[in-house]
Every structure is written in structure tokens, then in C-alpha cells.
Write a protein that holds these residues in place. Structure first.
Motif, PDB file in Angstrom:
ATOM      1  N   ALA A  88       0.822  -1.213   0.000  1.00  0.00           N
ATOM      2  CA  ALA A  88       0.000   0.000   0.000  1.00  0.00           C
ATOM      3  C   ALA A  88       0.855   1.262   0.000  1.00  0.00           C
ATOM      4  O   ALA A  88       0.742   2.115   0.874  1.00  0.00           O
ATOM      5  CB  ALA A  88      -0.928  -0.008   1.213  1.00  0.00           C
ATOM      6  N   GLY A  89       1.726   1.392  -1.017  1.00  0.00           N
ATOM      7  CA  GLY A  89       2.533   2.588  -1.138  1.00  0.00           C
ATOM      8  C   GLY A  89       2.213   3.296  -2.444  1.00  0.00           C
ATOM      9  O   GLY A  89       1.065   3.633  -2.713  1.00  0.00           O
ATOM     10  N   ALA A  90       3.251   3.532  -3.252  1.00  0.00           N
ATOM     11  CA  ALA A  90       3.058   4.155  -4.567  1.00  0.00           C
ATOM     12  C   ALA A  90       3.046   3.082  -5.644  1.00  0.00           C
ATOM     13  O   ALA A  90       2.090   2.930  -6.384  1.00  0.00           O
ATOM     14  CB  ALA A  90       4.153   5.184  -4.830  1.00  0.00           C
ATOM     15  N   THR A  91       4.160   2.346  -5.738  1.00  0.00           N
ATOM     16  CA  THR A  91       4.217   1.135  -6.563  1.00  0.00           C
ATOM     17  C   THR A  91       5.034   0.101  -5.805  1.00  0.00           C
ATOM     18  O   THR A  91       6.222   0.323  -5.574  1.00  0.00           O
ATOM     19  CB  THR A  91       4.810   1.383  -7.968  1.00  0.00           C
ATOM     20  OG1 THR A  91       4.968   0.130  -8.635  1.00  0.00           O
ATOM     21  CG2 THR A  91       6.140   2.104  -7.938  1.00  0.00           C
ATOM     22  N   PRO A  92       4.398  -0.953  -5.360  1.00  0.00           N
ATOM     23  CA  PRO A  92       2.954  -1.219  -5.475  1.00  0.00           C
ATOM     24  C   PRO A  92       2.133  -0.301  -4.565  1.00  0.00           C
ATOM     25  O   PRO A  92       2.632   0.209  -3.581  1.00  0.00           O
ATOM     26  CB  PRO A  92       2.828  -2.669  -5.036  1.00  0.00           C
ATOM     27  CG  PRO A  92       3.974  -2.882  -4.127  1.00  0.00           C
ATOM     28  CD  PRO A  92       5.101  -2.050  -4.659  1.00  0.00           C
ATOM     29  N   GLY A  93       0.883  -0.126  -4.952  1.00  0.00           N
ATOM     30  CA  GLY A  93      -0.045   0.677  -4.172  1.00  0.00           C
ATOM     31  C   GLY A  93      -0.876   1.571  -5.066  1.00  0.00           C
ATOM     32  O   GLY A  93      -1.770   1.105  -5.779  1.00  0.00           O
ATOM     33  N   LEU A  94      -0.558   2.858  -5.066  1.00  0.00           N
ATOM     34  CA  LEU A  94      -1.325   3.833  -5.830  1.00  0.00           C
ATOM     35  C   LEU A  94      -1.441   3.443  -7.302  1.00  0.00           C
ATOM     36  O   LEU A  94      -2.535   3.442  -7.880  1.00  0.00           O
ATOM     37  CB  LEU A  94      -0.653   5.208  -5.692  1.00  0.00           C
ATOM     38  CG  LEU A  94      -1.234   6.364  -6.498  1.00  0.00           C
ATOM     39  CD1 LEU A  94      -2.674   6.631  -6.127  1.00  0.00           C
ATOM     40  CD2 LEU A  94      -0.385   7.624  -6.277  1.00  0.00           C
ATOM     41  N   LEU A  95      -0.320   3.079  -7.920  1.00  0.00           N
ATOM     42  CA  LEU A  95      -0.348   2.729  -9.345  1.00  0.00           C
ATOM     43  C   LEU A  95      -1.017   1.375  -9.578  1.00  0.00           C
ATOM     44  O   LEU A  95      -1.643   1.166 -10.626  1.00  0.00           O
ATOM     45  CB  LEU A  95       1.074   2.723  -9.910  1.00  0.00           C
ATOM     46  CG  LEU A  95       1.802   4.076  -9.873  1.00  0.00           C
ATOM     47  CD1 LEU A  95       3.213   3.933 -10.424  1.00  0.00           C
ATOM     48  CD2 LEU A  95       1.040   5.137 -10.639  1.00  0.00           C
ATOM     49  N   THR A  96      -0.886   0.475  -8.623  1.00  0.00           N
ATOM     50  CA  THR A  96      -1.533  -0.837  -8.740  1.00  0.00           C
ATOM     51  C   THR A  96      -3.045  -0.684  -8.699  1.00  0.00           C
ATOM     52  O   THR A  96      -3.780  -1.311  -9.474  1.00  0.00           O
ATOM     53  CB  THR A  96      -1.083  -1.763  -7.597  1.00  0.00           C
ATOM     54  OG1 THR A  96       0.255  -1.462  -7.234  1.00  0.00           O
ATOM     55  CG2 THR A  96      -1.193  -3.219  -7.998  1.00  0.00           C
TER      56      THR A  96
END
Length: 339
Positions: A158-166
Motif C-alpha cells: 500500500a505505497g506508490a508502486t505497489p499501491g497507488l499505481l496498482t
């Protein structure tokens, strides 16, 4: 999303994050991302920083930590000194609504073992991580039954990638009958690599000729020398990045169709390239097209990791209040905006 058993709520009597008060958050890690989390939480009404720890020290204040106590602090220079700060947070875990894990993960078992420690202590709340490696995220999914039984709601990657972009890829997929591929290309700029030592060390582990063990055992002088040899620029290709596992778990696309790479400039805060997620698919009428999601160049790595992580923390708190426990991937749940 796979079926989740909704269990009877097991909330402790001294905390209820749905009852109009700021949720108490503990941050594990006091490097660049951990300190950014402390600063961002300080600006939120719905959350308060109740604990922060790194490998040598910790601070716990159930009423909320004064942000000025952490101003200009460097890793290894916070709070009470100890060789086992994480254990101190685990022992006090009943006081926290949420745990954000912003620790380096230079052995795949490191964070899964910490999570098991919280479950063994009887922690009953929400946990969110910013793990990047596919193998580590798969290990977290392997803890699903344990965390479900413990009453923990856990969101991984649950960050940027992986996360926001995923998560953006999961939304973009709905325009298509079939997803042909997902290509994530990130740009990161930091003014001084020492501010994000753990993150840079993990990135070095992805380079040709390196691995987790080798990167973990490098001294700071050796890392600086490696960066000097590359003029401070890391070019990363075909990374072992958990976007693939998360998108496959969410039923979007198989792992082998997800590619992740990027460029990291360790001497300049300006991004060397824009960060993009491109999803290509085939529509119901046979057309092949792509959706592209582009992050603003002015948003920093810390903003794009910590902000979404706290958004997933808020979503986890909502799930937990409804008695929904176990492990979820970031591509399965929309984050909530934290006020």
C-alpha cells in the motif's frame, strides 16, 4: 475479492476509531518514509501519531506525539534507546488503532515475522505496509488465517508502486474485456540518498549483480561508492515488484504480464522521468487501447507512498469496525481520503 468471513467485532473498550476521535497510529520505521508519515499525520484531524520506532529507539505517547520532538531527528536518534524498539511497540500494541510499517525489507521474512509478533501479542487492529518485493507480499498473504483469527485487518503493498499505481491499474482494467499488459515506469528524485538509506539499499538489490543479501551487507561507504560509479543514477529494469502478485490476486491480470522498472536519482530532488502506469487491453468490440495514469512530477516519493498508505489505513479502519479481518492487497480496496 475473495469471500471474507465477517466475524463478531472484538474491539477493546478503550479505543473505537469510528467514534469521532482521531485514530491512534504507530509508525514502524523512522527513516525518510517514517518521518514523512509523522509529518503528514500531524496535519490530519482523523489520525494522530501515538508511536514511532526505528532499530535503536522509540517514542510512545498515547495522547499524540508532539511533532516538534521529531524535528530534524536522524534515524537512530529518536526517543528511548534500545536494541529492540519494535518489541516495545508490540508490547504496547493494544493502545494503537493502526500500525504503518515503513521498515526496510532486506530479508523477505523480516516484516512477515514482525507481523506475526503483533498477532502473537494479541493485537486487534489495522496494519498497513509499503512492501515492494513479490516474495515478501506473498508471505504476508500466507498469514491470512492467522491474522483473521487474531482480528487484524491487514492491507499489503500500500505505497506508490505497489499501491497507488496498482490500484489505478485495477480501475483502468474495467474498460477492457482482457488486459494484455501493465507497464509501470517510475521516476524518483532525492536530494541526498542518506535520507532514504533503506529505500536506496533495496533498490540497489534489484541491480544486475546484486541481491538482497549483498545489498543488506554493504556498508554506507560501499553504497556511496556504488552510487558514485553510477553518477548517482540507478536504472532499474524488470524488477521483482509486488504489483504483479497484487494484480493477479485481484483477478486483473497474470503476474507475467506486469512489468515494473524505473530511474532513481540519488542526488537531485527532481524526478529524472515522470512516473506512469500504462495498462493495455482489448475492449468488448475488439479494439486494443491503453490507459495511462501519470503522477505529477512535483509529488515526492514520500507523498506518493505515505499519503496512499494512510488512505488504505482509513479503509482498513472502516473494514475492521465492521468485523472484516484478514489480509487484503492494495488492488482489492479503494483507499479513503484522510481529513
Amino acid at each position: 475479492m475473495k469471500h471474507r468471513q465477517v466475524l463478531e467485532m472484538r474491539k477493546s473498550t478503550n479505543r473505537d476509531p469510528t467514534n469521532n476521535h482521531a485514530a491512534s497510529i504507530a509508525v514502524l520505521g523512522a527513516g525518510g518514509l517514517g518521518m514523512a508519515a509523522a509529518k503528514i499525520i500531524a496535519k490530519k484531524k482523523e489520525m494522530k501519531l501515538a508511536a514511532i520506532a526505528d532499530k535503536t529507539g522509540y517514542v510512545i505517547d498515547i495522547d499524540g506525539i508532539d511533532p516538534e520532538l521529531l524535528e530534524n531527528k536522524k534515524p537512530g536518534d529518536i526517543g528511548k534507546r534500545t536494541d529492540d524498539a519494535i518489541s516495545e511497540i508490540i508490547k504496547s500494541s493494544e493502545n494503537f488503532d493502526g500500525i504503518f510499517i515503513a521498515l526496510p525489507n532486506l530479508t523477505n521474512r523480516f516484516i512477515p515475522d514482525i507481523v506475526s509478533g503483533f498477532a502473537g501479542q494479541g493485537y486487534n487492529g489495522v496494519m498497513v505496509d509499503a512492501l515492494k518485493r513479490s516474495q515478501a507480499v506473498e508471505m504476508i498473504f500466507g498469514l491470512d488465517n492467522m491474522l483473521n483469527d487474531a482480528g487484524i485487518t491487514y492491507i499489503t503493498g500500500a505505497g506508490a508502486t505497489p499501491g497507488l499505481l496498482t490500484c489505478a491499474a485495477a480501475i483502468a482494467a474495467n474498460s477492457f474485456m482482457e488486459v494484455i499488459g501493465v507497464d509501470i515506469n517510475f521516476g524518483v528524485g532525492v536530494a541526498n540518498w542518506e535520507s532514504y538509506r533503506a529505500t536506496i539499499r533495496e533498490d540497489i538489490a534489484h541491480l544486475e549483480g546484486f541481491n538482497l543479501e549483498k545489498a543488506a551487507n554493504m556498508t554506507c561507504a560501499e553504497i556511496k561508492e556504488e552510487l558514485d560509479n553510477r553518477n548517482g543514477i540507478l536504472h532499474l529494469h524488470n524488477m521483482e515488484h509486488a504489483d504483479d502478485v497484487l494484480l493477479e490476486k485481484a483477478g486483473i491480470v497474470s503476474c507475467e504480464k506486469v512489468k515494473v522498472g524505473g530511474v532513481v536519482d540519488t542526488r537531485n530532488p527532481r524526478k529524472p522521468v515522470s512516473t506512469t502506469m500504462t495498462l493495455t487491453g482489448r475492449t468488448f468490440d475488439g479494439a486494443v487501447s491503453s490507459h495511462r495514469f501519470i503522477l505529477g512530477d512535483e509529488t515526492t516519493m514520500a507523498a506518493n507512498v505515505v499519503g496512499p498508505a494512510l488512505g488504505w489505513m482509513k479503509a482498513g479502519l472502516e473494514f475492521h469496525a465492521r468485523g472484516i479481518y484478514g489480509v487484503f492487497g492494495s488492488a482489492e480496496i479503494m483507499p479513503r481520503f484522510v481529513l
